[in-house]
Design a protein around this motif. Structure first.
Motif, short mmCIF file in Angstrom:
data_model
loop_
_atom_site.label_atom_id
_atom_site.label_comp_id
_atom_site.label_asym_id
_atom_site.label_seq_id
_atom_site.Cartn_x
_atom_site.Cartn_y
_atom_site.Cartn_z
N ASP A 122 88.60 0.71 -58.19
CA ASP A 122 89.25 0.28 -59.69
C ASP A 122 90.45 -0.59 -59.37
N LYS A 164 81.14 0.00 -63.16
CA LYS A 164 82.11 -1.21 -63.11
C LYS A 164 81.57 -2.62 -63.02
N GLU A 192 90.81 -4.61 -60.40
CA GLU A 192 91.99 -5.00 -61.04
C GLU A 192 92.64 -6.17 -60.54
#
Length: 445
Positions: free
Chosen positions: A181, A246, A185
């Motif tokens: 994650d 994702k 980002e």
């Protein structure tokens, strides 16, 4: 001016990195090449790996060059044979011939500093790199990872083979998924060294899985091991689902391999002969597959593959600097264009569990082997084993030649009947690298 150049360089690295694949290296720990649904096991269920394999370039005739945890992982980290990278066993023996190096554990770990590691090469290309699971060579930073779980020796005095990293899979995947994650980002490509301590002992699977395998009227040790294989599969499935959720799965190159084989004893905990630590199929053979939906179509390949191919294949896919003299092949073009791999033989070597002399790899050398076409030749050497004395069954004190196409269990030594083939394959082994200090055991009893 210097600051402006650094900013400009950083900009170009980030721009270049945006087009690179994410990379996930999945490493099973102590699992036989037969022990998957996609490899035809009649009881063990591995639905997540089955699905992944069906979408991959799958090599069913694949091998690790040495069938023991630490040296096998070190070949993956460096792309080099154990006889080159210096890590031939799990532990240095206390009586090693290095009186000026009392900290033998640190001396063995220092071998990692002599090579460009796979993580270092990817980080050079703008990757964020995370280590989880099994890792022997000090801290994750020493292996070139930017992030990780293993503190390693000497920071963790008992950090023999992964310390905090060994929680991954068994206690969920949160450290890895959090890293994914974060990398997304930051718009950075990522590399995951995902090496759960599974299905490795302790065989303590969830009760629901153990009960599932008890129904097959198996002994308890085998039921536990089978359940561990499925538990590992669940951990892999959880991570792959996170990549899918994702939206990064299509541009993620996944490579799969097991560090070494394992044949579970039926009556007690532990592995049977001719599995882990051995040069036989039960120790060295493993499925290897590569999945990259944006680049590779699903294929079931018939050629030989070695885990030494994983390093150059990943490095090339990332556009990273390729070290010179790697023994493995970059398989990218052969997989994307479905071309035949121009290689008809692969090598392997077997050493004792403990390193007899950290300055002389031959001191622990027990076997070297080659597979060419359907033939496999084992040559036995008189290296020291863990107790300091040769430890061979009488039948093993001679060349062993097997026809793997008709005898995959290696029950019939055909060396006496095929002297010319033995000579041909022995020459390949001896041309690979010369052994000067150890005696080859060649007597026929």
């Amino acid at each position: 001016m210097k600051i402006k150049l650094l900013i400009l360089l950083s900009f170009f690295i980030n721009l270049q990195a945006a087009d690179k694949p994410n990379i996930l290296l999945i490493l099973s720990d102590d699992q036989a090449w037969t022990d998957y649904g996609f490899m035809g096991h009649k009881h063990i269920e591995t639905p997540h790996l089955d699905k992944l394999a069906s979408e991959s370039v799958l090599f069913k005739r694949a091998y690790v060059p040495t069938a023991l945890c630490r040296p096998s992982l070190m070949t993956l980290a460096t792309g080099r044979y154990s006889s080159v990278n210096g890590v031939t066993g799990n532990n240095p023996k206390a009586d090693s011939k290095n009186p000026n190096n009392p900290d033998l554990k640190a001396s063995v770990i220092a071998n990692i500093d002599r090579f460009d590691t796979i993580a270092e090469l990817l980080v050079e290309q703008g990757y964020l790199a995370h280590q989880s699971g099994k890792w022997w060579e000090g801290s994750y930073q020493r292996g070139g990872f930017t992030h990780g779980m293993t503190k390693g020796y000497p920071a963790h005095k008992k950090g023999r083979h992964g310390d905090e990293g060994l929680k991954i899979g068994r206690e969920g995947n949160k450290p890895v998924t959090d890293f994914v994650d974060m990398a997304i980002e930051k718009k950075k490509p990522f590399f995951l060294w995902y090496a759960p301590f599974m299905p490795h002992t302790p065989h303590n699977p969830p009760k629901r899985l153990l009960e599932k395998y008890k129904k097959y009227d198996l002994t308890l040790p085998i039921a536990k091991y089978y359940a561990m294989c499925e538990w590992f599969d669940e951990a892999c499935g959880d991570l792959i689902k996170h990549l899918e959720d994702k939206g990064v799965r299509d541009n993620t190159l996944i490579a799969y391999v097991c560090d070494n084989g394992w044949i579970q004893q039926s009556d007690k905990n532990g592995y049977a002969p001719r599995s882990k630590r051995s040069p036989f199929e039960g120790g060295t053979r493993t499925p290897i597959f590569f999945s990259w939906p944006e680049k590779f179509k699903a294929q079931d390949r018939k050629e030989l593959c070695t885990s030494l191919d994983i390093f150059p294949t990943i490095v090339a896919a990332a556009g990273a600097r390729m070290p010179k003299g790697l023994p493995g092949l970059d398989l990218n073009s052969y997989m994307s264009e479905q071309k035949e791999i121009p290689r008809d033989h692969i090598f392997g070597e077997t050493f004792a569990h403990d390193i007899a002399d950290i300055s002389d790899y031959e001191a622990s050398l027990l076997y070297r082997w080659v597979i060419k076409d359907k033939w496999k030749l084992l040559l036995t050497y008189d290296g020291k084993t863990d107790k300091g004395k040769p430890k061979y069954e009488e039948k093993e004190q001679r060349p062993q030649l097997f026809d793997l196409s008709n005898d995959p269990s290696e029950k019939h030594n055909l060396a006496k009947d095929h002297a010319e083939k033995v000579a041909e394959l022995a020459k390949l082994i001896n041309d690979w690298y010369p052994v000067t200090k150890r005696k080859t055991l060649t007597e026929y009893k």
